[in-house]
Structure formats: C-alpha cells, structure tokens
Design a protein around this motif. Structure first.
Motif, PDB file in Angstrom:
ATOM      1  N   ILE A   8       0.854  -1.194   0.000  1.00 14.43           N
ATOM      2  CA  ILE A   8       0.000   0.000   0.000  1.00 14.43           C
ATOM      3  C   ILE A   8       0.887   1.241   0.000  1.00 14.43           C
ATOM      4  O   ILE A   8       1.999   1.215   0.522  1.00 14.43           O
ATOM      5  CB  ILE A   8      -0.965   0.044   1.213  1.00 14.43           C
ATOM      6  N   GLU A  59      -4.249   3.128   7.424  1.00 10.28           N
ATOM      7  CA  GLU A  59      -3.611   2.049   6.673  1.00 10.28           C
ATOM      8  C   GLU A  59      -4.611   0.950   6.338  1.00 10.28           C
ATOM      9  O   GLU A  59      -4.591   0.398   5.241  1.00 10.28           O
ATOM     10  CB  GLU A  59      -2.451   1.444   7.485  1.00 10.28           C
ATOM     11  N   LEU A  78      -6.648   2.060   3.394  1.00 10.15           N
ATOM     12  CA  LEU A  78      -5.873   1.971   2.147  1.00 10.15           C
ATOM     13  C   LEU A  78      -5.728   0.523   1.699  1.00 10.15           C
ATOM     14  O   LEU A  78      -5.827   0.203   0.513  1.00 10.15           O
ATOM     15  CB  LEU A  78      -4.472   2.578   2.350  1.00 10.15           C
ATOM     16  N   PHE A  79      -5.510  -0.353   2.676  1.00 11.55           N
ATOM     17  CA  PHE A  79      -5.366  -1.772   2.349  1.00 11.55           C
ATOM     18  C   PHE A  79      -6.649  -2.307   1.711  1.00 11.55           C
ATOM     19  O   PHE A  79      -6.619  -2.981   0.682  1.00 11.55           O
ATOM     20  CB  PHE A  79      -5.022  -2.579   3.606  1.00 11.55           C
ATOM     21  N   LYS A  87      -7.074  -1.094  -1.803  1.00 13.32           N
ATOM     22  CA  LYS A  87      -6.131  -1.747  -2.707  1.00 13.32           C
ATOM     23  C   LYS A  87      -6.565  -3.182  -2.989  1.00 13.32           C
ATOM     24  O   LYS A  87      -6.531  -3.645  -4.131  1.00 13.32           O
ATOM     25  CB  LYS A  87      -4.724  -1.712  -2.087  1.00 13.32           C
TER      26      LYS A  87
END
Ligand code: ADP
Ligand code: MG
Ligand code: ZN
Length: 489
Positions: A109, A171, A174-175, A178
C-alpha cells in the motif's frame, strides 16, 4: 491519539466469488433474486445430498491468490467447521483449516507521504457462504422474528486473512481499497461492499509504543463499509487505550460494530479454533493442483494495478498521483488506455487531465459509479482533435465537453450545430479589437500609463463578444495592434 500507544490491526476479509453457480451445487449464484428461489437439496443440506466442487470456484481462489502474491498449496483439502446458526442448514460450514489453498502473500500500500508498506497475507481459503437472516427489528437481539433466505447459502466465499501488519485505521482503509481494486481487476469478484460481496472482520489491539509483544485483541463484526472499518478501528483503539490507562485489562472478545451509533457492543467472549471441532470433510476428496494448472491460471490474470501504474508513469510520463487515480478502478484504466490508443501517446497527459479534472468531476456531481462512465474515449479524442486542429479553443472545449456528456453527441456535431468554431480570422478579430479599444477610453489610458494587465482585459472583452471562440494568442496580438494604433492617433 496518544503516541505512547501503538495500534495493531489484522483483517479477515470475506469475498464472494463471481461464479455462475454455487460452490457445491448447480444453483445460480446471483444477488437480488426472490428469496429462496436459488436453492436445491445440496445447498439446503437435505439428507443424502452430496457436494461436488465447482471447478471455477477453485480456479478463482487460486487466481486471487496469485494476484495477491501468494504461494499455492499443491495438495489441499476441505474441513468441516461445526457450529449451529439458523442461516446454516447443515450445522457445519465447509471451509479449510490447516491447508488453505493460498498462503504467504502480500499487498503493497502507498501511504499519503508516498512511502510504501507491505502488508502480508497469511492465507486465503475457500469456504461456503451461509444464508442470510433478515431481522424484523434493529438486530437479532431486538427482533420479534427473523426471516431466512437461503439463496446465498452455498455461494463460494474466500477468506483473506492478513498478518497483524497494519498500524492505523488509515492504513487499514488503504489496504481495503487496494485489495478491492486488485480483486476487481482479477475478475474473481464484483467486490461490492454494499451488496455484501465483500465483508470484513477487524481485529484490533493496542500495545505500548516500542513493545514487540502484541496486546490482547478484540474482533469487530458487522463492519459494512470501508469507512465503517476506519471508524470501528478508531473507536476500538480509544476503548483499548482507555482500559489500559485506567490500569485494566482488555478482554479477548468478539464485538458488533453499530455504525449508526458509532459504538461497538459485546457479542461473545472469543471462541477458540478447538470449539469448532474442525475435521476433514468426508464428502469431498482432497484437491491436487499441478504447476501447469497454476501457470494456466496465472496466464489469465490481466495487468494488475501496481504494474499498470508503473507503466503509465514510465510509458506515458504521468505523475504518480495521476497514475494512481486512473488505475484505482479497472474501468477507468481501460477508458484511459483506449483513449490514448485513439489519440496517440503524445496526448496521454491531455487525456489524463481531462479524465481526472473534468470526467471525474462530472461523475462526482452525478454520483455515477465507475461502470457508468458517461463519455466514450472516442468522444473525448474527437474533441482533443478539434482543439489540436485549432477548430475550437480550450475554453470552448470545456463547453463542448459538458454538452457531450449531456447529449451523448460527438464534439464535431456539437461544434457544427452550435457554431462554436474558433474565430481566427484576423480581419474579423481586428475589427472587434478596434471597437472595444475605442469604446473603453479609461482602460486604454491605464494601458498607456503602463498597466500591462489592461491588454488582457481587452482580450477578455473579445472573448465575451465571440462567446469564447477567439483564438487567444491571435486576440492578444490584435489587441496590442489596436492599442498602439489608438496611441498614435
Ligand atoms: P482466529 O482464527 O482465532 O480469528 P488468527 O490468529 O487466525 O485468529 O487471527 C485472525 C486475525 O487477527 C488475523 O488477521 C491476525 O492478523 C489478527 N490478529 C492476531 N493477533 C492480533 C493482535 N494481537 N492484534 C491485532 N490483530 C491480531
Ligand atoms: Mg478468524
Ligand atoms: Zn443448490
């Protein structure tokens, strides 16, 4: 958040595979059908019925594993996970325990500051989705009664389990983005959180900053969107820190996230794997996967977002940011590549600018999803060609762009029908320039006394008269000429 503490997060993400039929029977795998219409003795677990593995579900699981950089288990098997619930007619879920099909993968990421973090994938296993309970009330505790729909029972599901590598709610968000993007590119799922084809459980713990041991975790269920995951993590991290700072101990438990209230409530203290009495599924043979089979599946993978992003940067000179917003959705990337193919690589930056600044703006305003792009690459490229040839000005192009979206017509037709052709006729523009200079003696005096911006003001007047159709460079040249003439009078 207090910097004395570090948050540790691991995710368990369930994704429904987009196969035509269910995983152990030939019932249709479709969302939104009349309740209990896509059912048969196998997925209703009637006595004597036997499961047969859907080869496509196996293929998609391996494909997801390859897309997420996993190793593939050559000899795998299915196991029974035993528990009772009203949405599970068999009393057990066919899943995988010690030999998941895929293991040891990762997803990279990119954080806001541009740095990359690698999040390890512990395992991906194939299992069975349960039916769906519809509660007549807020949730199961508050409901007078519940209805059950078995259409979803037997839909192939993969569970993707991360290592506890995530360190903040951001995070984790974002993970998930993705992951969704990669799975959608791979074509194994439509990954729609709102339709429940992607669901996630969130494990959160907190430890003193610098510590190498993990704290006790809680697991959040009922997290129905990416933003809910982020909110749930933020809530849990605060809850844990408060308990720890008051000298208490966090209990390992499973909690339900109530997004509307922004709170989590206790569901049950955490069960252990032993409680499920896993044992090998006696009705299904083990699964052997050959190297040839893996390579055949690998060959069906499209170019994935990370690789494509690199290519957009090196081949077309896009910035990392522009490339990332184009590859975020597979449909956007395909649209961009088609447009560049039509327009030529030298127009790639122009295509990206129009796509990001204008197309996404319109889609935002109209609340359109990536599968509802309201403009074809041909339309955009037609418009770019008219700009290149000098038929329309950049300013008019914006008008043409909006009209293309509104009417579905191509740029040429719109320009012809509405008389939007650029005016580049020197005689015509010079006449207008002389008129506006003569009509505005005050601004003329400003210009004469050295105010440079006055010339631009006259160009603006010419644009007004021509409804934005004047060639801007030519207009400036002729304004200067008209001003000098006036000064000599
Ligand atoms: P279980 O199968 O009992 O749910 P696992 O050990 O397989 O437990 O872990 C499930 C998820 O919890 C994984 O995503 C893992 O990364 C995460 N996890 C494990 N320990 C912690 C911890 N201390 N803090 C946060 N997440 C954790
Ligand atoms: Mg678990
Ligand atoms: Zn069935």
């Amino acid at each position: 958040m207090s910097t004395k503490w570090e948050t540790v997060i691991g995710l368990e993400v369930h994704v429904e595979l987009a196969t035509e039929t269910k995983v152990w029977c030939s019932c249709k795998n479709e969302f939104g059908a009349e309740p209990n219409t896509n059912v048969c003795p196998v997925c209703l677990a009637l006595p004597g019925s036997l499961p047969v593995l859907n080869a496509r579900a196996l293929e998609y699981t391996i494909k997801a594993g390859l897309a997420l950089n996993c190793k593939i288990q050559r000899r795998s098997k299915f196991d029974r996970k035993n528990y009772f619930y009203a949405d599970l007619p068999s009393g057990y879920q066919i899943s995988q325990f010690d030999l998941p099909l895929c293991y040891d993968g990762y997803v990279d990421i990119t954080l806001k500051d541009g740095t990359t973090r690698r999040i390890r994938i512990q395992r991906i296993h194939l299992e069975t989705d349960a039916g769906k309970l519809v509660h007549a009330g807020d949730d199961v505790a508050a409901a007078d009664f519940s209805l059950v729909d078995f259409n979803r029972a037997g839909v192939p599901l993969i569970e993707i389990v991360t290592e506890p590598d995530l360190r903040s709610a951001e995070e984790a968000g974002l993970f998930l983005e993705k992951l969704r993007s990669i799975l959608k590119y791979s074509g194994v799922s439509d990954v729609k959180m709102e339709e429940g084809s992607m669901r996630c459980d969130v494990n959160v713990s907190v430890r003193p900053a610098g510590s190498t041991e993990f704290g006790v975790r809680s697991e959040l269920k009922n997290v129905n969107s990416f933003s809910a995951a982020v909110r749930g993590i933020e809530y849990e991290q605060k809850r844990h820190i408060r308990i720890l700072e008051e000298g208490g101990q966090v209990e390992q438990e499973t909690r339900s996230w109530r997004d509307a209230q922004g709170i989590s409530v206790l569901l049950r203290s955490k069960e252990d794997a032993e409680d499920y009495r896993y044992f090998p599924e006696p009705d299904l043979p083990p699964v052997e996967v050959t190297t040839e089979e893996i390579e055949r599946i690998r060959a069906t993978l499209p170019e994935l977002p990370d690789a494509l992003m690199q290519r957009l940067m090196t081949e077309y000179g896009l910035s990392a940011y522009d490339a990332s917003v184009i590859v975020a959705e597979r449909e956007y990337a395909q649209w961009f590549l088609q447009a560049v193919e039509l327009a030529g690589a030298d127009q790639a930056k122009a295509v990206a600018n129009w796509q990001i600044n204008e197309l996404y703006r319109v889609m935002n305003e109209k609340e359109l999803g990536p599968d509802q792009i309201p403009l074809t690459p041909e339309q955009l490229v037609g418009m770019l060609k008219l700009m290149e040839k000098g038929t329309i000005t950049g300013k008019i192009a914006k008008t043409v762009f909006d009209k293309m979206v509104e009417t579905g017509k191509d740029a040429e037709t719109i320009v012809k029908d509405e008389g939007l052709t650029q005016v580049a006729d020197e005689g015509e523009l010079l006449a207008i320039a002389r008129e506006v200079v003569a009509a505005n003696p005050k601004v003329f005096e400003d210009w004469k006394s050295g105010k440079q911006s006055a010339a631009q003001w006259f160009v603006g007047q010419i644009m007004k008269r021509t409804r934005g159709r004047a060639n801007p460079q030519l207009a400036l040249k002729l304004v200067t000429q008209a001003l000098e003439e006036q000064a000599q009078k």
